[in-house]
Design an enzyme around this catalytic site. Structure first.
Site, PDB file in Angstrom:
ATOM      1  N   SER A 197       0.969  -1.195  -0.158  1.00 18.62           N
ATOM      2  CA  SER A 197       0.077   0.120  -0.193  1.00 18.62           C
ATOM      3  C   SER A 197       0.956   1.217   0.117  1.00 18.62           C
ATOM      4  CB  SER A 197      -0.940   0.003   1.199  1.00 18.62           C
ATOM      5  OG  SER A 197      -1.847   1.335   1.425  1.00 18.62           O
ATOM      6  N   TYR A 210      -2.483  -0.876  10.403  1.00 18.75           N
ATOM      7  CA  TYR A 210      -2.712  -1.079   9.064  1.00 18.75           C
ATOM      8  C   TYR A 210      -1.299  -0.789   8.380  1.00 18.75           C
ATOM      9  CZ  TYR A 210      -3.765  -1.388   4.022  1.00 18.75           C
ATOM     10  OH  TYR A 210      -3.884  -1.630   2.704  1.00 18.75           O
TER      11      TYR A 210
END
Length: 266
Positions: A197, A210
Site C-alpha cells: 500500500s 495497518y
C-alpha cells in the site's frame, strides 16, 4: 504569498500563464529550443524501443495463484487473467461466499476457486497440496499475495488482539504463502507479487496497525527479492492508493469477508 491569497482560486491560472510565458521566452533562445528538441527525440526513441522490445508472457499452461479474491483487486484480477488465458487459482476466505460463487460463474474451465485462510498454517498447507497436484510439472508461474484486512483506530485505543490479528493476516499471511509455494515458483522461474500500500510509505493518524503491516511488507519484499535473484525468481511490489471502498476493507462487508471473528474496540 499576499498576492496568491488575494487571487485565491485564480492562483492556478495565473501561475500557469506565467509558466507559459517563461516557456515561450525560453523557446526563443535557440540553444534552449535545440535542447528541448533533442531531449524530446531521445525520450520518444526510448519509448518506441521500449514498446518494440517488450516481451509479453504467453498465458498457455501458466498458473497464477491469487489470494483475497472474495472482493476488490483480487476478484477483478482473477477474472481478468482468466479472460487473458492464464490458469487462475483464486483463493477466497469464504469458499461458498458471494465472491467465490461469482468467480465460478464468470470464470472459464481453467478457473480454480479454493477456500484458503492465509492466517492458518493448516489451510495454507492444504492449498499447497491442491496446487502441487495441478501444476507439479510446470511449477507455479506467479503468486499474488493480495489478501489483507484493515481497520481504523488510534494507537492507544486499538487492542492488542486487533494488532495481533491484522499482523497475522497482512504480515505473516504473505510470509506463509511465500514459504509454502517458493519451491513451485522456483521450478517455473516465476514471480511473487506482494500487494502492499502507499501507506507503507508514510504515516497517517488512526492507521498505525495497518501501516505497520504494509511497511513490513515492503521490507519483506525487498529482502526476498535479493535472496531469489540467483534463482531467476522476481519479487514485485504493488502499492495501490485509495481503494478502501472498492476492496471492501473499510466498508460494512469488510469484516464479514475478511475476518471470521471481528474484533471491536472496547
Amino acid at each position: 504569498m499576499d498576492l496568491l491569497q488575494t487571487l485565491g482560486p485564480q492562483a492556478f491560472e495565473v501561475t500557469f500563464f506565467l509558466s507559459f510565458l517563461l516557456l515561450l521566452y525560453s523557446a526563443l533562445n535557440l540553444q534552449m529550443l535545440m535542447s528541448l528538441v533533442f531531449f524530446s527525440l531521445v525520450y520518444y526513441t526510448y519509448r518506441v524501443i521500449g514498446r518494440r522490445t517488450a516481451k509479453y508472457a504467453v498465458p498457455t499452461d501458466k498458473y497464477v495463484l491469487i489470494t483475497g479474491c472474495d472482493t476488490g483487486i483480487g476478484h477483478s484480477l482473477a477474472i481478468t487473467l482468466d479472460d487473458i488465458g492464464f490458469s487462475v487459482i483464486a483463493t477466497c476466505l469464504r469458499g461458498e461466499g458471494e465472491g467465490a460463487k461469482q468467480l465460478r460463474k464468470a470464470g472459464s474451465k481453467r478457473m480454480h476457486v479454493l477456500e484458503v485462510d492465509i492466517s492458518s498454517d493448516e489451510s495454507v498447507a492444504n492449498s499447497l497440496k491442491y496446487v502441487e497436484n495441478e501444476c507439479k510439472m510446470t511449477g507455479l508461474w506467479a503468486l499474488v499475495n493480495n489478501a489483507g484486512i484493515n481497520f481504523l483506530g488510534d494507537v492507544e485505543l486499538a487492542t492488542m488482539k486487533q494488532y495481533s490479528h491484522i499482523n497475522n493476516v497482512n504480515n505473516f499471511g504473505p510470509l506463509r504463502m511465500s514459504k509454502a509455494f517458493l519451491p513451485l515458483i522456483r521450478k517455473a522461474r516465476g514471480r511473487i507479487v506482494n500487494v502492499t500500500s502507499v501507506k507503507g510509505r508514510f504515516a497517517l493518524p488512526s492507521n498505525a496497525a495497518y501501516s505497520m503491516t504494509k511497511w513490513a511488507g515492503e521490507n519483506f519484499s525487498d529482502t526476498l527479492r535479493l535472496e531469489m535473484k540467483r534463482f531467476g525468481v522476481k519479487v514485485i511490489i504493488m502499492e495501490p492508493g485509495h481503494f478502501g471502498g472498492a476492496t471492501g476493507c473499510l466498508n460494512k462487508d469488510g469484516p464479514v469477508v475478511y475476518d471470521r471473528a471481528p474484533v471491536k474496540l472496547t
